[in-house]
Design a protein around this motif. Structure first.
Motif, PDB file in Angstrom:
ATOM      1  N   VAL A  40      42.698  79.866  38.940  1.00  0.00           N
ATOM      2  CA  VAL A  40      43.823  80.155  39.337  1.00  0.00           C
ATOM      3  C   VAL A  40      43.987  81.663  39.245  1.00  0.00           C
ATOM      4  CG1 VAL A  40      46.423  80.380  38.487  1.00  0.00           C
ATOM      5  CG2 VAL A  40      45.102  78.313  38.516  1.00  0.00           C
ATOM      6  N   THR A  95      57.102  69.621  22.851  1.00  0.00           N
ATOM      7  CA  THR A  95      57.478  70.740  22.484  1.00  0.00           C
ATOM      8  C   THR A  95      56.482  71.807  22.438  1.00  0.00           C
ATOM      9  OG1 THR A  95      57.834  70.829  20.179  1.00  0.00           O
ATOM     10  CG2 THR A  95      59.615  69.933  21.277  1.00  0.00           C
ATOM     11  N   THR A  96      55.163  71.303  22.481  1.00  0.00           N
ATOM     12  CA  THR A  96      54.031  72.411  22.340  1.00  0.00           C
ATOM     13  C   THR A  96      54.016  72.746  20.864  1.00  0.00           C
ATOM     14  OG1 THR A  96      54.772  74.132  23.208  1.00  0.00           O
ATOM     15  CG2 THR A  96      53.839  72.551  24.851  1.00  0.00           C
ATOM     16  N   GLY A 148      62.748  86.675  37.312  1.00  0.00           N
ATOM     17  CA  GLY A 148      61.985  87.325  36.330  1.00  0.00           C
ATOM     18  C   GLY A 148      62.409  86.777  34.958  1.00  0.00           C
ATOM     19  N   CYS A 151      60.045  87.916  32.581  1.00  0.00           N
ATOM     20  CA  CYS A 151      59.548  86.877  31.733  1.00  0.00           C
ATOM     21  C   CYS A 151      58.146  86.830  31.518  1.00  0.00           C
ATOM     22  CB  CYS A 151      59.985  85.348  32.555  1.00  0.00           C
ATOM     23  SG  CYS A 151      59.235  84.295  31.590  1.00  0.00           S
ATOM     24  N   PRO A 190      57.265  79.892  29.161  1.00  0.00           N
ATOM     25  CA  PRO A 190      57.637  78.714  29.579  1.00  0.00           C
ATOM     26  C   PRO A 190      57.139  78.021  30.773  1.00  0.00           C
ATOM     27  CG  PRO A 190      59.432  80.275  29.937  1.00  0.00           C
ATOM     28  CD  PRO A 190      58.303  80.898  29.326  1.00  0.00           C
ATOM     29  N   ALA A 191      56.646  78.793  31.583  1.00  0.00           N
ATOM     30  CA  ALA A 191      55.668  78.376  32.891  1.00  0.00           C
ATOM     31  C   ALA A 191      54.429  77.763  32.755  1.00  0.00           C
ATOM     32  CB  ALA A 191      55.736  79.308  34.032  1.00  0.00           C
ATOM     33  N   ARG A 192      53.843  78.547  31.713  1.00  0.00           N
ATOM     34  CA  ARG A 192      52.426  78.172  31.470  1.00  0.00           C
ATOM     35  C   ARG A 192      52.561  76.638  30.531  1.00  0.00           C
ATOM     36  NH1 ARG A 192      47.297  81.318  28.730  1.00  0.00           N
ATOM     37  NH2 ARG A 192      46.602  80.919  31.019  1.00  0.00           N
ATOM     38  N   ARG A 193      53.375  76.583  29.720  1.00  0.00           N
ATOM     39  CA  ARG A 193      53.581  75.371  28.805  1.00  0.00           C
ATOM     40  C   ARG A 193      54.121  74.251  29.575  1.00  0.00           C
ATOM     41  NH1 ARG A 193      51.474  78.379  24.869  1.00  0.00           N
ATOM     42  NH2 ARG A 193      51.711  80.010  26.135  1.00  0.00           N
ATOM     43  N   ALA A 194      55.126  74.491  30.628  1.00  0.00           N
ATOM     44  CA  ALA A 194      55.242  73.467  31.439  1.00  0.00           C
ATOM     45  C   ALA A 194      54.458  72.934  32.560  1.00  0.00           C
ATOM     46  CB  ALA A 194      56.536  73.815  32.116  1.00  0.00           C
ATOM     47  N   GLY A 195      53.315  73.693  32.471  1.00  0.00           N
ATOM     48  CA  GLY A 195      52.097  73.504  33.262  1.00  0.00           C
ATOM     49  C   GLY A 195      51.893  74.206  34.705  1.00  0.00           C
ATOM     50  N   ASN A 196      52.949  75.200  34.860  1.00  0.00           N
ATOM     51  CA  ASN A 196      52.895  75.919  35.841  1.00  0.00           C
ATOM     52  C   ASN A 196      51.915  77.363  35.834  1.00  0.00           C
ATOM     53  OD1 ASN A 196      53.239  77.121  38.314  1.00  0.00           O
ATOM     54  ND2 ASN A 196      55.376  76.646  38.606  1.00  0.00           N
ATOM     55  N   GLU A 197      50.739  76.967  36.004  1.00  0.00           N
ATOM     56  CA  GLU A 197      49.645  78.038  35.665  1.00  0.00           C
ATOM     57  C   GLU A 197      49.893  79.206  36.728  1.00  0.00           C
ATOM     58  OE1 GLU A 197      47.968  78.138  32.834  1.00  0.00           O
ATOM     59  OE2 GLU A 197      46.121  79.738  33.321  1.00  0.00           O
ATOM     60  N   PHE A 198      50.163  78.657  37.813  1.00  0.00           N
ATOM     61  CA  PHE A 198      50.199  80.025  38.869  1.00  0.00           C
ATOM     62  C   PHE A 198      51.323  80.974  38.516  1.00  0.00           C
ATOM     63  CE2 PHE A 198      47.457  77.376  41.759  1.00  0.00           C
ATOM     64  CZ  PHE A 198      47.085  78.625  42.298  1.00  0.00           C
ATOM     65  N   LEU A 199      52.264  80.340  38.285  1.00  0.00           N
ATOM     66  CA  LEU A 199      53.556  81.028  37.937  1.00  0.00           C
ATOM     67  C   LEU A 199      53.328  81.973  36.612  1.00  0.00           C
ATOM     68  CD1 LEU A 199      56.408  81.994  38.637  1.00  0.00           C
ATOM     69  CD2 LEU A 199      57.303  79.879  37.478  1.00  0.00           C
ATOM     70  N   GLN A 204      50.521  83.062  35.413  1.00  0.00           N
ATOM     71  CA  GLN A 204      49.667  84.168  35.819  1.00  0.00           C
ATOM     72  C   GLN A 204      49.978  85.248  36.414  1.00  0.00           C
ATOM     73  OE1 GLN A 204      45.270  83.410  36.697  1.00  0.00           O
ATOM     74  NE2 GLN A 204      45.310  81.572  34.930  1.00  0.00           N
ATOM     75  N   GLN A 221      53.381  86.177  36.405  1.00  0.00           N
ATOM     76  CA  GLN A 221      54.213  86.777  35.883  1.00  0.00           C
ATOM     77  C   GLN A 221      53.603  87.850  34.978  1.00  0.00           C
ATOM     78  OE1 GLN A 221      57.535  86.229  37.321  1.00  0.00           O
ATOM     79  NE2 GLN A 221      57.939  87.140  35.336  1.00  0.00           N
ATOM     80  N   GLY A 274      57.607  74.853  24.380  1.00  0.00           N
ATOM     81  CA  GLY A 274      57.253  73.731  25.520  1.00  0.00           C
ATOM     82  C   GLY A 274      58.118  73.640  26.685  1.00  0.00           C
ATOM     83  N   ALA A 275      59.016  74.739  27.012  1.00  0.00           N
ATOM     84  CA  ALA A 275      59.818  74.820  27.986  1.00  0.00           C
ATOM     85  C   ALA A 275      60.948  73.777  27.742  1.00  0.00           C
ATOM     86  CB  ALA A 275      59.285  74.526  29.462  1.00  0.00           C
TER      87      ALA A 275
END
Lengths: 439, 255
Positions: A261, A374-375, A422, B54, B58-67, B69, B71, B186-187
């Protein structure tokens, strides 16, 4: 050497070979995982292993089960010195071959007896805890059927082995007292002396029968148990050590970076990138984003799965599980192992490229479980052998979001907000300093 | 920050306000408390204002690695452009992400949580609190934010500050490394909880209320929301208030 020595040697070699074969399968399965470098900082890793695996430092955070576990663990390790003697005796037809050590030998045998009794008692308490006492973590949804029997089988076998050892010593000391041939005067019997009254009145022949029977029962039991380990949660007695050695040494809050990525995002943000350039030739096999099945996880995740002994400390500290959600970190590990075993069997039967159409995500672990996390890292913190269920959970979420665009609706909204404003909420970025005006 | 740069000046520390601290009405009060403390201690600081985005947590922990990175890289570009060396955050999630995860993408800064900075200010004599003010002798319990405690092993700094207040610090059954999550990480903050028999924040608030505290202290705007909602749920707003470490210190120092 008599026929019995030959039988013994054949059994010993057979058991060792079968165990080696089983271990090689597990090793192969673990190596199906993706590579991750855990060979750095070896000094720190050895120290961690000494403290956490050898020293059981995380076990004692729960004192009752922790201390009982240390008894069984110490008993197992130390009593194995006697197994060495049993093996030599078995192969060469000697009896108590190490007895030349005299007083020290008596000290050893005496210690083994005391430990054997403590192990036996600890296992009885464990059986009560698992089957009679109402301890929530042993009564979860995933702890029915085989996992429940597995735990009971292990405890009962240990009780039987220890009983055989003590009965063997009881008959041995009676034979010694009779001056029976072959039975050298050796050893101290602080525990088994109390079993001798049960054998009183037996003839020399009967006593030899009892002694031989328990001797064979003990050693054959151990060899069978050795080969039970690889199909049981009890395999943790071996994997705990390497698994702690290869622990994640970084801050628990840090999640792994996805290099693939990073490359794409860098290209996207590079002002000099040619928008009309042909995409670079892909190198190597196209890889998935995140994990759908066990092969998408790292070998460490897979080693974690084989190491898990289903104690459930993770689950009992998981905020989602405590509040009745479907998620159980222990089940994540058990599912990963069960799926890996299935994939391994498929490879044995149908070859390496066989696809059975199933996957860890979906067939074993549901989305509802994943989205309850909740990680918070409580599961990672609690695990006595440094397993991380959280890494697997996040990798499965990554697959859901990046490959299938599947996330709860509110999270899709959150993603959009982050992307457009953002911030995870729908406030304009320009308003970020408004708080200062309100001051 | 832009103004400071234009004047040819640079801050000792950048205050990373965070999304909650910028937009959430409750969390804005924490932001203001931190600013009061920084001003009182004469710390030369700046904020990015509209240039802050941001962190991507929250994006990374929810699995959205693109978003995440994207940010992260945008923020790193801004931070590097201003030659930022040291960052203090008002939120453990921003703290964790910038401290541990930005280096993966080339952003290397000294990142501390506001409880650590305040402790530093008190230890070096730049900030003084006498006698704990209004909180003297009051029962306070500290809820460990997961991303400050377990994630980064910061357990002592916030407790050291509470001790400065001359308050009675009582621990919950599950504290420090065993502390129970508030339910927001974890979002989860941005979605409904999955089906269960209880909300996590209720479970945690129940535990906090067992020690009958006058104040539940924490160091995270999301924990603050969760615990505040929990206290309301039990109708205990009269007896127990939920306050950030920064608010406690700023009130005790009469700022």
């Amino acid at each position: 050497m008599g026929i019995s020595n030959i039988v013994f040697a054949v059994l010993l070699i057979g058991a060792a070979a079968l165990f080696g074969f089983q271990v090689s399968k597990i090793r192969r399965n673990i190596l199906l995982g993706k590579d991750v470098d855990r060979n750095d900082r070896s000094g720190e890793r050895w120290k961690l292993m000494a403290r956490v695996a050898l020293g059981q430092s995380k076990m004692v955070t729960r004192p009752v089960s922790g201390l009982l576990h240390i008894l069984v663990y110490a008993g197992f390790v130390i009593i194995n010195i006697e197994v060495l003697e049993i093996v030599i005796d078995g192969v060469f037809g000697t009896h108590r071959v190490l007895s030349f050590m005299g007083g020290f030998y008596s000290f050893l045998i005496g210690s083994f007896e005391i430990l054997a009794l403590l192990v036996l008692l600890a296992c009885v308490v464990f059986l009560i805890r698992r089957n009679i006492a109402h301890i929530a973590r042993f009564r979860s949804r995933e702890m029915t059927g085989w996992p429940k029997s597995d735990a009971n089988i292990i405890l009962i076998v240990e009780i039987l082995l220890m009983s055989a050892l003590l009965t063997m010593n009881a008959s041995d000391q009676l034979l010694q007292a009779m001056g029976s041939d072959h039975y050298v005067r050796a050893g101290a019997f602080p525990v088994s002396q109390f079993i001798t009254p049960l054998l009183a009145g037996m003839s020399e022949g009967q006593l030899i029968m009892v002694e031989r029977a328990t001797w064979w029962f003990h050693i054959v039991g151990i060899l069978l148990f050795l080969n039970y380990l690889p199909i049981s949660k009890h395999f943790h007695i071996l994997l705990a050590f390497p698994n702690v050695y290869y622990s994640n040494l970084k801050a628990k809050g840090e999640m792994t970076n996805m290099e693939k990525v990073t490359q794409e995002v860098k290209l996207m943000m590079d002002p000099n990138a040619d928008p009309y350039a042909a995409p670079a030739e892909p190198t190597g096999e196209p890889e998935r984003f995140g994990a759908k099945d066990v092969r998408d996880l790292t070998w460490k995740n897979l080693m974690d799965a084989y190491t898990c002994t289903e104690c459930g400390r993770c689950t009992s500290s998981c905020p989602a599980n405590i509040t009745g959600k479907l998620l159980s970190p222990r089940k994540i590990m058990m599912d990963t192992r069960d799926r890996l075993v299935e994939v391994g069997k498929n490879i044995d039967k149908h070859g390496a490229d066989y696809d059975d159409g199933k996957s860890l995500l979906g067939d074993y672990i549901t989305e509802e479980e994943l989205w309850a996390c909740t990680t918070c890292n409580a599961c990672v913190q609690e695990c006595p052998v440094n397993i991380s269920p959280l890494e697997i959970i996040v990798d499965l979420r990554r697959y859901l979001v990046m490959e299938e665009s599947k996330s709860p609706t509110e999270l899709t909204g959150m993603f959009n907000n982050v992307e457009n404003n953002g911030a995870p909420w729908a406030f304009p970025q320009a308003d970020r300093l408004k708080w200062a005006e309100e001051a | 920050m832009a103004e400071m740069m234009a004047a040819g000046d640079s801050p000792d520390v950048l205050f990373w306000v965070g999304c909650a601290g910028s937009f959430d009405d409750r969390a804005k009060k924490i932001t203001k408390a931190i600013v009061k403390i920084l001003n009182k201690a004469n710390v030369k600081f700046a904020v990015l204002g509209a240039e802050e985005g941001c962190t991507g947590d929250p994006a990374r922990r929810a699995g959205n690695e693109f978003l995440f990175q994207m940010q992260a890289m945008m923020n790193i570009q801004v931070l590097d452009a201003y030659e930022i060396k040291k960052i203090v955050t008002g939120c453990p999630h921003c703290f964790n992400t910038m401290k541990n995860e930005y280096p993966q993408l080339g952003g290397n800064y000294e990142v501390i949580h506001h409880s650590q900075l305040i402790q530093e200010l008190i230890d070096t004599g730049k900030l003084q609190i006498e006698g704990g003010g209004a909180f003297k002798g009051k029962k306070i319990t500290f809820h460990d934010p997961c991303y400050l405690g377990r994630a980064n092993d910061v357990y002592e700094a916030p407790r050291a500050l509470l001790e400065k207040l001359d308050a009675e610090l009582v621990e919950m059954k599950r504290c420090r490394a065993k502390g129970l999550c508030c339910g927001a990480g974890g979002a989860q903050m941005f979605k409904e909880a999955e089906k269960g028999n209880k909300e996590v924040n209720i479970e945690r608030t129940e535990e906090a209320l067992e020690v009958k505290p006058a104040i539940i202290a924490t160091g995270c705007p999301f924990c603050n929301t969760m615990m505040t909602d929990g206290v309301k749920n039990f109708n205990k707003e009269e007896e127990t208030s939920v306050l950030d470490i920064a608010e406690l210190i700023s009130q005790a120092a009469d700022l």
